[in-house]
Design a protein around this motif. Structure first.
Motif, PDB file in Angstrom:
ATOM      1  N   ASP A 184      80.664  -3.994  21.072  1.00 39.33           N
ATOM      2  CA  ASP A 184      79.363  -3.382  21.330  1.00 39.33           C
ATOM      3  C   ASP A 184      79.246  -2.909  22.780  1.00 39.33           C
ATOM      4  O   ASP A 184      78.592  -1.890  23.055  1.00 39.33           O
ATOM      5  CB  ASP A 184      78.240  -4.380  21.032  1.00 39.33           C
ATOM      6  CG  ASP A 184      78.044  -4.622  19.546  1.00 39.33           C
ATOM      7  OD1 ASP A 184      78.567  -3.822  18.742  1.00 39.33           O
ATOM      8  OD2 ASP A 184      77.388  -5.617  19.191  1.00 39.33           O
ATOM      9  N   MET A 185      79.879  -3.632  23.685  1.00 38.42           N
ATOM     10  CA  MET A 185      79.810  -3.253  25.091  1.00 38.42           C
ATOM     11  C   MET A 185      80.638  -1.993  25.358  1.00 38.42           C
ATOM     12  O   MET A 185      80.252  -1.148  26.164  1.00 38.42           O
ATOM     13  CB  MET A 185      80.283  -4.408  25.973  1.00 38.42           C
ATOM     14  CG  MET A 185      79.444  -5.663  25.855  1.00 38.42           C
ATOM     15  SD  MET A 185      77.671  -5.355  26.053  1.00 38.42           S
ATOM     16  CE  MET A 185      77.602  -4.743  27.733  1.00 38.42           C
ATOM     17  N   SER A 260      80.644   1.781  38.645  1.00 34.53           N
ATOM     18  CA  SER A 260      81.216   0.433  38.552  1.00 34.53           C
ATOM     19  C   SER A 260      80.852  -0.229  37.227  1.00 34.53           C
ATOM     20  O   SER A 260      81.699  -0.839  36.561  1.00 34.53           O
ATOM     21  CB  SER A 260      80.726  -0.412  39.723  1.00 34.53           C
ATOM     22  OG  SER A 260      81.051  -1.770  39.548  1.00 34.53           O
ATOM     23  N   LEU A 261      79.584  -0.114  36.817  1.00 31.98           N
ATOM     24  CA  LEU A 261      79.147  -0.713  35.547  1.00 31.98           C
ATOM     25  C   LEU A 261      79.804  -0.012  34.358  1.00 31.98           C
ATOM     26  O   LEU A 261      80.213  -0.662  33.388  1.00 31.98           O
ATOM     27  CB  LEU A 261      77.625  -0.640  35.431  1.00 31.98           C
ATOM     28  CG  LEU A 261      77.025  -1.186  34.132  1.00 31.98           C
ATOM     29  CD1 LEU A 261      77.390  -2.647  33.928  1.00 31.98           C
ATOM     30  CD2 LEU A 261      75.503  -1.003  34.110  1.00 31.98           C
ATOM     31  N   ILE A 274      82.972  -6.636  30.439  1.00 33.23           N
ATOM     32  CA  ILE A 274      81.711  -7.293  30.796  1.00 33.23           C
ATOM     33  C   ILE A 274      80.882  -7.561  29.545  1.00 33.23           C
ATOM     34  O   ILE A 274      80.922  -6.801  28.565  1.00 33.23           O
ATOM     35  CB  ILE A 274      80.927  -6.414  31.797  1.00 33.23           C
ATOM     36  CG1 ILE A 274      79.818  -7.214  32.479  1.00 33.23           C
ATOM     37  CG2 ILE A 274      80.357  -5.173  31.108  1.00 33.23           C
ATOM     38  CD1 ILE A 274      79.179  -6.481  33.656  1.00 33.23           C
ATOM     39  N   GLY A 275      80.137  -8.672  29.554  1.00 30.92           N
ATOM     40  CA  GLY A 275      79.222  -9.008  28.468  1.00 30.92           C
ATOM     41  C   GLY A 275      77.823  -8.480  28.770  1.00 30.92           C
ATOM     42  O   GLY A 275      77.522  -8.057  29.895  1.00 30.92           O
ATOM     43  N   GLN A 278      76.005 -10.517  31.493  1.00 32.84           N
ATOM     44  CA  GLN A 278      76.571 -10.212  32.809  1.00 32.84           C
ATOM     45  C   GLN A 278      76.151  -8.827  33.267  1.00 32.84           C
ATOM     46  O   GLN A 278      75.876  -8.619  34.454  1.00 32.84           O
ATOM     47  CB  GLN A 278      78.099 -10.288  32.748  1.00 32.84           C
ATOM     48  CG  GLN A 278      78.658 -11.687  32.545  1.00 32.84           C
ATOM     49  CD  GLN A 278      80.168 -11.640  32.328  1.00 32.84           C
ATOM     50  OE1 GLN A 278      80.662 -11.000  31.404  1.00 32.84           O
ATOM     51  NE2 GLN A 278      80.895 -12.314  33.189  1.00 32.84           N
ATOM     52  N   ALA A 279      76.101  -7.884  32.340  1.00 32.82           N
ATOM     53  CA  ALA A 279      75.717  -6.516  32.698  1.00 32.82           C
ATOM     54  C   ALA A 279      74.296  -6.472  33.259  1.00 32.82           C
ATOM     55  O   ALA A 279      74.001  -5.700  34.185  1.00 32.82           O
ATOM     56  CB  ALA A 279      75.830  -5.608  31.480  1.00 32.82           C
ATOM     57  N   LEU A 280      73.404  -7.298  32.714  1.00 35.39           N
ATOM     58  CA  LEU A 280      72.025  -7.323  33.205  1.00 35.39           C
ATOM     59  C   LEU A 280      71.938  -7.818  34.647  1.00 35.39           C
ATOM     60  O   LEU A 280      70.962  -7.519  35.351  1.00 35.39           O
ATOM     61  CB  LEU A 280      71.167  -8.212  32.298  1.00 35.39           C
ATOM     62  CG  LEU A 280      70.897  -7.677  30.892  1.00 35.39           C
ATOM     63  CD1 LEU A 280      70.238  -8.740  30.033  1.00 35.39           C
ATOM     64  CD2 LEU A 280      70.036  -6.418  30.939  1.00 35.39           C
ATOM     65  N   GLN A 281      72.962  -8.562  35.098  1.00 37.71           N
ATOM     66  CA  GLN A 281      72.995  -9.079  36.471  1.00 37.71           C
ATOM     67  C   GLN A 281      73.759  -8.152  37.415  1.00 37.71           C
ATOM     68  O   GLN A 281      73.917  -8.479  38.591  1.00 37.71           O
ATOM     69  CB  GLN A 281      73.643 -10.474  36.490  1.00 37.71           C
ATOM     70  CG  GLN A 281      73.049 -11.468  35.500  1.00 37.71           C
ATOM     71  CD  GLN A 281      71.562 -11.627  35.653  1.00 37.71           C
ATOM     72  OE1 GLN A 281      71.055 -11.723  36.783  1.00 37.71           O
ATOM     73  NE2 GLN A 281      70.832 -11.654  34.545  1.00 37.71           N
ATOM     74  N   HIS A 282      74.225  -7.030  36.925  1.00 39.07           N
ATOM     75  CA  HIS A 282      75.013  -6.098  37.740  1.00 39.07           C
ATOM     76  C   HIS A 282      74.141  -5.489  38.844  1.00 39.07           C
ATOM     77  O   HIS A 282      72.937  -5.269  38.640  1.00 39.07           O
ATOM     78  CB  HIS A 282      75.588  -4.994  36.844  1.00 39.07           C
ATOM     79  CG  HIS A 282      76.655  -4.176  37.493  1.00 39.07           C
ATOM     80  ND1 HIS A 282      76.387  -3.086  38.299  1.00 39.07           N
ATOM     81  CD2 HIS A 282      78.016  -4.305  37.485  1.00 39.07           C
ATOM     82  CE1 HIS A 282      77.517  -2.562  38.734  1.00 39.07           C
ATOM     83  NE2 HIS A 282      78.520  -3.275  38.251  1.00 39.07           N
ATOM     84  N   PRO A 283      74.733  -5.200  40.020  1.00 37.68           N
ATOM     85  CA  PRO A 283      73.952  -4.590  41.123  1.00 37.68           C
ATOM     86  C   PRO A 283      73.266  -3.282  40.743  1.00 37.68           C
ATOM     87  O   PRO A 283      72.258  -2.908  41.354  1.00 37.68           O
ATOM     88  CB  PRO A 283      75.019  -4.358  42.209  1.00 37.68           C
ATOM     89  CG  PRO A 283      76.076  -5.369  41.936  1.00 37.68           C
ATOM     90  CD  PRO A 283      76.094  -5.553  40.453  1.00 37.68           C
TER      91      PRO A 283
END
Length: 420
Positions: A184-185, A260-261, A274-275, A278-283
């Motif tokens: 899904d990612m 980057s994301l 990335i999960g 984790q993606a929600l915490q990305h800069p």
């Protein structure tokens, strides 16, 4: 379906048609997903993965809301009544020339990652994330069409030819159904690129061409990565070496954080990908996270203020109630209640008390009249304070009687079971 009136056709798929309908009960408009398959029983309907998934995932601000399941036993027709959205991502970017503002793209991707995080936390992965299944209404994004979803904990291998080819992850292409929720990612990364550039990232014409398109951008993966995939019966792993052009030449105006994301989402190795959480915490999403925290803090402060105001209202009510009670008491003292009845003295009957030793009578103390003036007009006269006139000295007989009384002490009650 006699409760809904069809208005027009929204879309058509392999397994269903989507209609715009109006409810005859409340007049609101809904999206009606009519299944082409016929069903024999309500048990068969309830066993559908899409219905089970929507019931488990609702309500969530980024998951399409299921309002009602309509099943006609006679005809075997099934329809899912869902909330009506304005359009999907594909319709938003189709034929568009001016790029979307980066803040709008950021907002959409943040909501998409939230929907996937909610799904994966609840043990479900979508398996068909693509622009047509991502719905929007103004600034709100919702993920829909859960007909291909599976449980995260179900046993592999899964269906091989799942998901739309352009958004299919490498592990889906190179294995016989050995993939996970990380697919899904990968699909979300492809959608991220598409809403930024208005072009699909890997538009392969077949399975082999799809792998070739991926290698053109990312390069040929290392043998260590390929060895993680189980050997497929469909194709060979002898890929010619390619360095890959990367994403930058295709999206030159993209910011470094978004790039980057995007790379983290389309990581070839699913273990390194990335999960959603984790993606929600990305800069890249830092600004949205800050705004969200501020909104939550403000909401809490408003609720606290409402509670304080409510408590003050209760306190004021109590004070007012006590004030009214005191005022009523003062009013009663100033204007005593007048009882209707005879103003003359009434002699009470004498009580015959048995079992009591007859005591020697003592001289009764003298009482002055308690009335200032005699009652003449049927009203109760005003009372004067009573003054007791008598002696404070105890007689010898009283002393003798008190000394003759025996004193008794009650036994101590024992504590049982932690109480008395």
């Amino acid at each position: 379906m006699n409760k809904y009136k069809p208005v027009g056709k929204i879309g058509e798929g392999t397994f269903s048609d989507v209609l715009k309908t109006q409810s005859l009960r409340d007049g609101n408009y809904y999206a009606c997903k009519q299944m082409k398959q016929h069903f024999e029983s309500i048990e068969q309907v309830n066993s559908l993965r899409e219905i089970q998934a929507l019931r488990r995932l609702n309500p969530h601000p980024n998951i399409l809301m299921l309002h009602e399941v309509v099943f006609d036993r006679k005809s075997g027709c099934l329809a899912l009544i869902c909330e009506l959205m304005d359009m999907n991502i594909y319709e938003l970017i189709r034929g568009r020339r001016k790029p979307l503002p980066e803040k709008k793209i950021m907002n959409y991707m943040y909501q998409l990652c939230k929907s996937l995080d909610h799904m994966h936390r609840n043990g479900i992965f979508h398996r068909d994330v693509k622009p047509e299944n991502i719905l929007i209404k103004e600034d709100t994004l919702k993920l829909g069409d859960f007909g291909s979803c599976r449980s995260v904990y179900s046993k592999q291998p899964y269906t091989e030819y799942i998901s739309t080819r352009w958004y299919r992850a490498p592990e889906c292409l190179l294995t016989d159904g050995y993939y996970s929720y990380k697919m899904d990612m990968w699909s979300s990364g492809c959608v991220f690129y598409e809403i930024t550039s208005f072009h699909p990232l890997f538009p392969g014409s077949n399975e082999l061409d799809q792998i070739s398109k991926i290698h053109d951008i990312l390069g040929t993966p290392a043998k260590k990565t390929l060895n993680k995939f189980k050997q497929s019966r469909a194709m060979s792993f002898d890929f010619p070496f390619k360095k890959g052009t990367g994403l930058s030449p295709h999206v030159p105006n993209i910011s470094p954080k978004s790039l980057s994301l995007m790379y983290a989402m389309i990581e070839y190795d699913p273990d390194q990908r990335i999960g959603a959480h984790q993606a929600l915490q990305h800069p890249y999403f830092r600004e949205l996270r800050t705004a969200e925290k501020q909104a939550v803090t403000m909401h809490r402060k408003m609720r606290l203020a409402e509670n304080i105001v409510g408590q003050e209202s209760i306190n004021l009510w109590c004070i007012s109630k006590d004030g009214n009670r005191q005022h009523s008491h003062r009013k009663t003292q100033q204007n005593p209640i007048r009882h209707h009845g005879p103003s003359y003295a009434i002699e009470l009957p004498k009580l015959n008390v048995s079992g009591v030793t007859k005591l020697t009578s003592y001289p009764s103390p003298t009482f002055h009249s308690v009335f200032t003036t005699p009652a003449t007009n049927g009203e109760v006269p005003v009372l004067q304070p009573i003054k007791y006139i008598g002696t404070n000295h105890k007689s010898e007989k009283q002393k003798e009687l008190k000394s003759s009384m025996k004193q008794y002490h009650l036994p101590t009650i024992e504590r049982r079971g932690g109480g008395y």
